[in-house]
Design a protein around this motif. Structure first.
Motif, PDB file in Angstrom:
ATOM      1  N   TYR A  41      -9.457   2.107   1.702  1.00 43.57           N
ATOM      2  CA  TYR A  41     -10.122   3.215   2.377  1.00 43.57           C
ATOM      3  C   TYR A  41     -10.064   2.905   3.870  1.00 43.57           C
ATOM      4  O   TYR A  41     -10.750   2.001   4.345  1.00 43.57           O
ATOM      5  CB  TYR A  41     -11.558   3.348   1.884  1.00 43.57           C
ATOM      6  N   MET A  93     -13.083   8.703  -2.802  1.00 45.06           N
ATOM      7  CA  MET A  93     -12.734   8.846  -4.217  1.00 45.06           C
ATOM      8  C   MET A  93     -13.720   9.829  -4.814  1.00 45.06           C
ATOM      9  O   MET A  93     -14.934   9.629  -4.742  1.00 45.06           O
ATOM     10  CB  MET A  93     -12.837   7.496  -4.934  1.00 45.06           C
ATOM     11  N   GLN A 152      -3.528  11.625  -2.432  1.00 42.77           N
ATOM     12  CA  GLN A 152      -4.793  10.911  -2.563  1.00 42.77           C
ATOM     13  C   GLN A 152      -5.367  10.597  -1.175  1.00 42.77           C
ATOM     14  O   GLN A 152      -4.619  10.201  -0.276  1.00 42.77           O
ATOM     15  CB  GLN A 152      -4.587   9.599  -3.325  1.00 42.77           C
ATOM     16  N   ARG A 164      -6.631   8.083   0.168  1.00 44.91           N
ATOM     17  CA  ARG A 164      -6.750   6.630   0.271  1.00 44.91           C
ATOM     18  C   ARG A 164      -5.361   6.061  -0.033  1.00 44.91           C
ATOM     19  O   ARG A 164      -4.471   6.781  -0.480  1.00 44.91           O
ATOM     20  CB  ARG A 164      -7.773   6.073  -0.735  1.00 44.91           C
ATOM     21  N   TRP A 194       0.824  -1.210   0.000  1.00 42.24           N
ATOM     22  CA  TRP A 194       0.000   0.000   0.000  1.00 42.24           C
ATOM     23  C   TRP A 194       0.856   1.257   0.000  1.00 42.24           C
ATOM     24  O   TRP A 194       1.841   1.351   0.721  1.00 42.24           O
ATOM     25  CB  TRP A 194      -0.920   0.023   1.223  1.00 42.24           C
ATOM     26  N   ASN A 243      -7.517  -0.381  -3.886  1.00 37.34           N
ATOM     27  CA  ASN A 243      -7.691   0.819  -3.078  1.00 37.34           C
ATOM     28  C   ASN A 243      -8.001   0.414  -1.644  1.00 37.34           C
ATOM     29  O   ASN A 243      -8.825  -0.478  -1.416  1.00 37.34           O
ATOM     30  CB  ASN A 243      -8.852   1.669  -3.601  1.00 37.34           C
ATOM     31  N   GLN A 277      -3.175   3.011  -2.216  1.00 39.61           N
ATOM     32  CA  GLN A 277      -3.352   2.233  -3.444  1.00 39.61           C
ATOM     33  C   GLN A 277      -2.208   1.261  -3.649  1.00 39.61           C
ATOM     34  O   GLN A 277      -1.108   1.435  -3.117  1.00 39.61           O
ATOM     35  CB  GLN A 277      -3.441   3.157  -4.665  1.00 39.61           C
TER      36      GLN A 277
END
Length: 196
Positions: free
Chosen positions: A107, A114, A56, A58, A42, A105, A60
């Motif tokens: 969260y 998003m 971002q 979040r 991640w 992704n 990814q």
């Protein structure tokens, strides 16, 4: 396009979705969720939005066979892992479509989100098929028609599958809004086919 397993087609104006709440059995959903949380690489990346570099909201990870570029960010793939490859094959059967990459992704809670966007990069092809597996906390997924402003929402549940197909990416934007109700993590695995 035919989807052989049980599920529900949702016909939208200028787009179509396939929704299956019970795509994965609970045990498999729990195992893949735990695997993703603890073993995927991640990262939180900076992207360009309205001419500015922003982090971002979040985390990814990108796995597969091809690089992917969006919002000024180039994601170079990590090699497939056995659990992701097995899930990819399940999604290919259900979607009747080949996939060569997955965008994962994470969260972390309802503060991660998003914003509205389209998955319409040229390397996804004219009418991309994207298979999205949800794991963990339930979150609201919202679509908005670009011209008419019509909206449509689904609550994506643990182990469910949503397939976006047809002309959807040309006429609709989609988002995962922030929510104060959710304090638990959610993993979303979006399988795609990247074209050279």
């Amino acid at each position: 396009m035919l989807f052989p397993h049980q599920g529900e087609w949702i016909e939208l104006e200028q787009g179509r979705l396939f929704w299956q709440r019970d795509f994965l059995p609970l045990k498999q959903s729990d195992e893949i969720f735990d695997y993703c949380l603890n073993h995927l690489d991640w990262r939180q990346e900076a992207i360009m939005m309205f001419g500015k570099s922003v982090m971002q909201p979040r985390l990814q990870a990108w796995y597969g066979d091809k690089s992917y570029r969006y919002s000024g960010l180039t994601m170079n793939p990590l090699p497939w892992t056995a659990p992701l490859l097995a899930l990819k094959q399940q999604c290919e059967i259900q979607a009747n479509n080949r996939f060569n990459s997955v965008l994962a992704n994470l969260y972390r809670n309802g503060e991660d989100s998003m914003g509205y966007h389209q998955d319409n990069e040229p390397e996804l092809g004219r009418n991309p098929v994207i298979a999205s597996v949800s794991l963990g906390a339930e979150r609201r997924f919202t679509l908005k028609h670009i011209a008419t402003k019509q909206t449509f929402s689904l609550d994506l549940t643990h182990g469910s599958l949503l397939i976006m197909a047809g002309e959807l990416q040309h006429h609709w934007k989609h988002a995962l809004p922030k929510t104060r109700r959710c304090q638990q993590p959610r993993v979303n695995l979006t399988f795609r086919n990247i074209i050279d």
